[in-house]
Design a protein around this motif. Structure first.
Motif, PDB file in Angstrom:
ATOM      1  N   GLU A 152     -13.986  -4.457  14.048  1.00 38.51           N
ATOM      2  CA  GLU A 152     -12.758  -3.766  14.419  1.00 38.51           C
ATOM      3  C   GLU A 152     -11.606  -3.712  13.082  1.00 38.51           C
ATOM      4  OE1 GLU A 152      -9.965  -1.529  16.829  1.00 38.51           O
ATOM      5  OE2 GLU A 152     -12.007  -2.055  16.883  1.00 38.51           O
ATOM      6  N   GLY A 153     -11.672  -4.965  12.237  1.00 42.15           N
ATOM      7  CA  GLY A 153     -10.741  -5.049  11.217  1.00 42.15           C
ATOM      8  C   GLY A 153     -11.107  -3.957   9.969  1.00 42.15           C
ATOM      9  N   PHE A 154     -12.506  -3.547  10.148  1.00 42.55           N
ATOM     10  CA  PHE A 154     -12.839  -2.586   8.761  1.00 42.55           C
ATOM     11  C   PHE A 154     -11.766  -1.446   8.467  1.00 42.55           C
ATOM     12  CE2 PHE A 154     -15.253   1.028   7.191  1.00 42.55           C
ATOM     13  CZ  PHE A 154     -15.405   0.483   5.828  1.00 42.55           C
ATOM     14  N   LYS A 155     -11.245  -0.965   9.717  1.00 45.47           N
ATOM     15  CA  LYS A 155     -10.303   0.106   9.407  1.00 45.47           C
ATOM     16  C   LYS A 155      -8.979  -0.293   8.634  1.00 45.47           C
ATOM     17  CE  LYS A 155      -7.577   0.057  13.706  1.00 45.47           C
ATOM     18  NZ  LYS A 155      -8.107  -1.068  14.224  1.00 45.47           N
ATOM     19  N   ASN A 156      -8.445  -1.694   8.741  1.00 47.37           N
ATOM     20  CA  ASN A 156      -7.430  -2.144   7.841  1.00 47.37           C
ATOM     21  C   ASN A 156      -7.782  -2.787   6.595  1.00 47.37           C
ATOM     22  OD1 ASN A 156      -5.925  -1.661   9.984  1.00 47.37           O
ATOM     23  ND2 ASN A 156      -6.381  -3.604  11.083  1.00 47.37           N
ATOM     24  N   PHE A 157      -8.892  -3.150   6.399  1.00 43.48           N
ATOM     25  CA  PHE A 157      -9.541  -3.467   5.041  1.00 43.48           C
ATOM     26  C   PHE A 157      -9.474  -2.584   3.904  1.00 43.48           C
ATOM     27  CE2 PHE A 157     -13.280  -4.680   2.314  1.00 43.48           C
ATOM     28  CZ  PHE A 157     -12.747  -5.877   1.814  1.00 43.48           C
ATOM     29  N   THR A 158      -8.989  -2.923   2.878  1.00 43.25           N
ATOM     30  CA  THR A 158      -8.519  -2.108   1.878  1.00 43.25           C
ATOM     31  C   THR A 158      -8.987  -2.578   0.425  1.00 43.25           C
ATOM     32  OG1 THR A 158      -7.009  -0.854   3.089  1.00 43.25           O
ATOM     33  CG2 THR A 158      -6.674  -0.626   0.660  1.00 43.25           C
ATOM     34  N   VAL A 159      -9.600  -2.147  -0.425  1.00 39.00           N
ATOM     35  CA  VAL A 159      -9.740  -2.567  -2.000  1.00 39.00           C
ATOM     36  C   VAL A 159      -8.820  -1.756  -2.680  1.00 39.00           C
ATOM     37  CG1 VAL A 159     -11.586  -2.802  -3.527  1.00 39.00           C
ATOM     38  CG2 VAL A 159     -12.388  -3.118  -1.120  1.00 39.00           C
ATOM     39  N   ILE A 160      -8.120  -2.531  -3.471  1.00 39.18           N
ATOM     40  CA  ILE A 160      -7.350  -2.018  -4.495  1.00 39.18           C
ATOM     41  C   ILE A 160      -8.001  -2.317  -5.767  1.00 39.18           C
ATOM     42  CG2 ILE A 160      -4.897  -1.957  -5.599  1.00 39.18           C
ATOM     43  CD1 ILE A 160      -4.598  -1.306  -2.638  1.00 39.18           C
ATOM     44  N   LYS A 161      -8.518  -1.077  -6.434  1.00 42.03           N
ATOM     45  CA  LYS A 161      -9.092  -1.080  -7.542  1.00 42.03           C
ATOM     46  C   LYS A 161      -8.264  -0.828  -8.747  1.00 42.03           C
ATOM     47  CE  LYS A 161     -13.631   1.080  -8.335  1.00 42.03           C
ATOM     48  NZ  LYS A 161     -14.238   2.271  -8.478  1.00 42.03           N
ATOM     49  N   CYS A 162      -8.083  -1.822  -9.627  1.00 35.36           N
ATOM     50  CA  CYS A 162      -6.853  -1.465 -10.913  1.00 35.36           C
ATOM     51  C   CYS A 162      -7.685  -1.246 -12.216  1.00 35.36           C
ATOM     52  CB  CYS A 162      -6.264  -3.179 -10.761  1.00 35.36           C
ATOM     53  SG  CYS A 162      -5.575  -3.534  -9.440  1.00 35.36           S
ATOM     54  N   LYS A 163      -7.405  -0.286 -12.590  1.00 38.02           N
ATOM     55  CA  LYS A 163      -7.942   0.395 -13.862  1.00 38.02           C
ATOM     56  C   LYS A 163      -7.060   0.054 -14.901  1.00 38.02           C
ATOM     57  CE  LYS A 163     -10.767   3.286 -16.249  1.00 38.02           C
ATOM     58  NZ  LYS A 163     -12.019   2.914 -16.492  1.00 38.02           N
ATOM     59  N   VAL A 210       0.674  -1.114  -0.155  1.00 46.43           N
ATOM     60  CA  VAL A 210       0.141  -0.158  -0.128  1.00 46.43           C
ATOM     61  C   VAL A 210       0.773   1.190  -0.122  1.00 46.43           C
ATOM     62  CG1 VAL A 210      -1.757   1.429   1.182  1.00 46.43           C
ATOM     63  CG2 VAL A 210      -2.137  -1.250   0.994  1.00 46.43           C
ATOM     64  N   GLU A 211       2.103   1.188   0.571  1.00 46.60           N
ATOM     65  CA  GLU A 211       2.872   2.231   0.959  1.00 46.60           C
ATOM     66  C   GLU A 211       3.480   2.611  -0.613  1.00 46.60           C
ATOM     67  OE1 GLU A 211       2.650   4.149   3.754  1.00 46.60           O
ATOM     68  OE2 GLU A 211       4.058   5.594   2.598  1.00 46.60           O
ATOM     69  N   ILE A 212       3.815   1.383  -0.970  1.00 42.76           N
ATOM     70  CA  ILE A 212       4.353   1.342  -2.704  1.00 42.76           C
ATOM     71  C   ILE A 212       3.479   1.878  -3.516  1.00 42.76           C
ATOM     72  CG2 ILE A 212       5.471   0.265  -4.424  1.00 42.76           C
ATOM     73  CD1 ILE A 212       6.391  -2.008  -2.353  1.00 42.76           C
ATOM     74  N   LEU A 213       2.185   1.724  -3.262  1.00 45.19           N
ATOM     75  CA  LEU A 213       1.190   2.094  -4.383  1.00 45.19           C
ATOM     76  C   LEU A 213       0.960   3.504  -4.061  1.00 45.19           C
ATOM     77  CD1 LEU A 213      -1.386  -0.752  -4.602  1.00 45.19           C
ATOM     78  CD2 LEU A 213       0.319  -0.282  -6.421  1.00 45.19           C
ATOM     79  N   LYS A 214       1.137   4.310  -2.850  1.00 43.27           N
ATOM     80  CA  LYS A 214       0.920   5.555  -2.690  1.00 43.27           C
ATOM     81  C   LYS A 214       1.827   6.437  -3.276  1.00 43.27           C
ATOM     82  CE  LYS A 214      -1.030   5.173   2.081  1.00 43.27           C
ATOM     83  NZ  LYS A 214      -0.358   5.375   3.425  1.00 43.27           N
ATOM     84  N   ASN A 215       3.221   6.036  -3.439  1.00 45.63           N
ATOM     85  CA  ASN A 215       4.210   6.578  -4.274  1.00 45.63           C
ATOM     86  C   ASN A 215       4.036   6.321  -5.710  1.00 45.63           C
ATOM     87  OD1 ASN A 215       6.087   7.687  -2.032  1.00 45.63           O
ATOM     88  ND2 ASN A 215       5.870   5.750  -1.342  1.00 45.63           N
ATOM     89  N   ASN A 216       3.518   5.192  -6.138  1.00 46.64           N
ATOM     90  CA  ASN A 216       3.588   4.823  -7.436  1.00 46.64           C
ATOM     91  C   ASN A 216       2.409   3.983  -7.883  1.00 46.64           C
ATOM     92  OD1 ASN A 216       3.987   4.299 -10.215  1.00 46.64           O
ATOM     93  ND2 ASN A 216       5.766   2.879  -9.841  1.00 46.64           N
ATOM     94  N   ASN A 246      -3.506   0.926 -13.567  1.00 44.33           N
ATOM     95  CA  ASN A 246      -3.382   2.185 -12.598  1.00 44.33           C
ATOM     96  C   ASN A 246      -4.185   1.837 -11.338  1.00 44.33           C
ATOM     97  OD1 ASN A 246      -1.506   3.872 -13.984  1.00 44.33           O
ATOM     98  ND2 ASN A 246      -3.163   4.771 -15.075  1.00 44.33           N
ATOM     99  N   CYS A 247      -3.567   1.909 -10.227  1.00 46.95           N
ATOM    100  CA  CYS A 247      -4.200   1.566  -9.116  1.00 46.95           C
ATOM    101  C   CYS A 247      -4.807   2.656  -8.014  1.00 46.95           C
ATOM    102  CB  CYS A 247      -3.294   0.752  -8.038  1.00 46.95           C
ATOM    103  SG  CYS A 247      -2.589  -0.823  -8.703  1.00 46.95           S
ATOM    104  N   GLU A 248      -6.048   2.348  -7.594  1.00 47.41           N
ATOM    105  CA  GLU A 248      -6.723   3.258  -6.883  1.00 47.41           C
ATOM    106  C   GLU A 248      -6.746   2.666  -5.189  1.00 47.41           C
ATOM    107  OE1 GLU A 248     -10.452   5.677  -7.869  1.00 47.41           O
ATOM    108  OE2 GLU A 248     -11.077   4.167  -6.137  1.00 47.41           O
ATOM    109  N   ILE A 249      -6.102   3.092  -4.221  1.00 48.57           N
ATOM    110  CA  ILE A 249      -6.358   2.494  -2.789  1.00 48.57           C
ATOM    111  C   ILE A 249      -7.424   3.077  -2.293  1.00 48.57           C
ATOM    112  CG2 ILE A 249      -5.170   2.723  -0.602  1.00 48.57           C
ATOM    113  CD1 ILE A 249      -2.695   3.692  -2.031  1.00 48.57           C
ATOM    114  N   ASN A 250      -8.396   1.945  -1.702  1.00 54.77           N
ATOM    115  CA  ASN A 250      -9.946   2.365  -0.991  1.00 54.77           C
ATOM    116  C   ASN A 250      -9.610   1.912   0.268  1.00 54.77           C
ATOM    117  OD1 ASN A 250     -11.612   3.346  -3.385  1.00 54.77           O
ATOM    118  ND2 ASN A 250     -10.692   1.825  -4.329  1.00 54.77           N
TER     119      ASN A 250
END
Ligand SMILES: Cc1cc2nc3c(=O)[nH]c(=O)nc-3n(C[C@H](O)[C@H](O)[C@H](O)COP(=O)(O)O)c2cc1C
Length: 199
Positions: A157-168, A72-78, A99-103
């Motif tokens: 409680e896990g919802f805050k960590n749950f992340t969907v990577i949308k790949c366009k 996730v950190e990598i995708l924030k940069n690229n 191209n990825c979108e972090i949700n």
């Protein structure tokens, strides 16, 4: 006899979308677990993920991850990344540039989290982030999590960590291995162009 998708762009598109769509529901499908490759500066790395959604109309693929995971950190940069699929039976490889979108903690993650089952939610309930080093071999989970001893309410409680990577999707490169002669094609989704390549 060659399949309909041997030398026909439209049939190839139908074929790979049916494989991608099928992989989302079929646990046995090879396309269900692509390699996801992303990079930042000198750091290039691939890892297996589970394909959770495919959307032909919008040219989208999705997978789930933990917000705290290094990718996730990598995708924030690229946000440029690639998904690599291979089906051994079908002899079909797809190289998908995206191209990825972090949700995180938004309407998209809410929708997917609702469908995430009790047993799968424990991955998002660990105290330490994925990749944290440990003195001992560990699952990173307290024993209550290992034993699935938590309620659906507690799993929220896990919802805050749950992340969907949308790949366009930007491009899809198709490779079909055939005794008569391999076939390779490039689908430039952004520019709506299709072309044949030498395999
Ligand atoms: C079969 C299989 C499925 C996996 N599915 C996912 C997934 O959907 N999402 C994910 O983040 N990691 C998944 N992983 C774990 C990743 O491959 C990887 O080890 C982990 O995400 C840490 O990667 P990172 O350090 O690059 O963030 C899966 C691993 C395997 C073997």
């Amino acid at each position: 006899m060659q399949p309909a998708y041997y030398e026909d762009f439209e049939e190839i598109k139908n074929k790979y979308w049916s494989m991608l769509d099928g992989a989302v529901t079929n646990r046995a499908s090879s396309f269900r677990i692509p390699v996801f490759i992303c990079s930042h500066k000198d750091e290039v790395d691939g890892r297996i993920v589970v394909l959770r959604k495919s959307d032909r109309e919008n040219n989208l693929l999705q997978f789930h991850t933990d917000f705290r995971s290094p990718k996730v950190e990598i995708l924030k940069n690229n946000n440029k990344a690639s998904l690599l699929f291979y089906d051994k039976e079908e002899k079909i490889q797809l190289r998908v540039k995206v191209n990825c979108e972090i949700n995180n903690q938004n309407s998209i993650t809410k929708e997917s989290w609702k469908k995430t089952q009790h047993i799968s939610r424990r991955c998002y309930l660990t105290d330490s982030p994925p990749g944290t080093s440990s003195e001992n071999p560990t699952s990173g989970m307290i024993s209550k999590l290992e034993d699935f001893d938590y309620t659906m309410d507690q799993s929220e409680e896990g919802f805050k960590n749950f992340t969907v990577i949308k790949c366009k999707i930007k491009t899809i490169e198709w490779l079909y291995l055939a005794a008569k002669g391999h076939r390779r094609a490039m689908f430039d989704i952004e520019n709506k162009k299709e072309s044949w390549l030498v395999p």
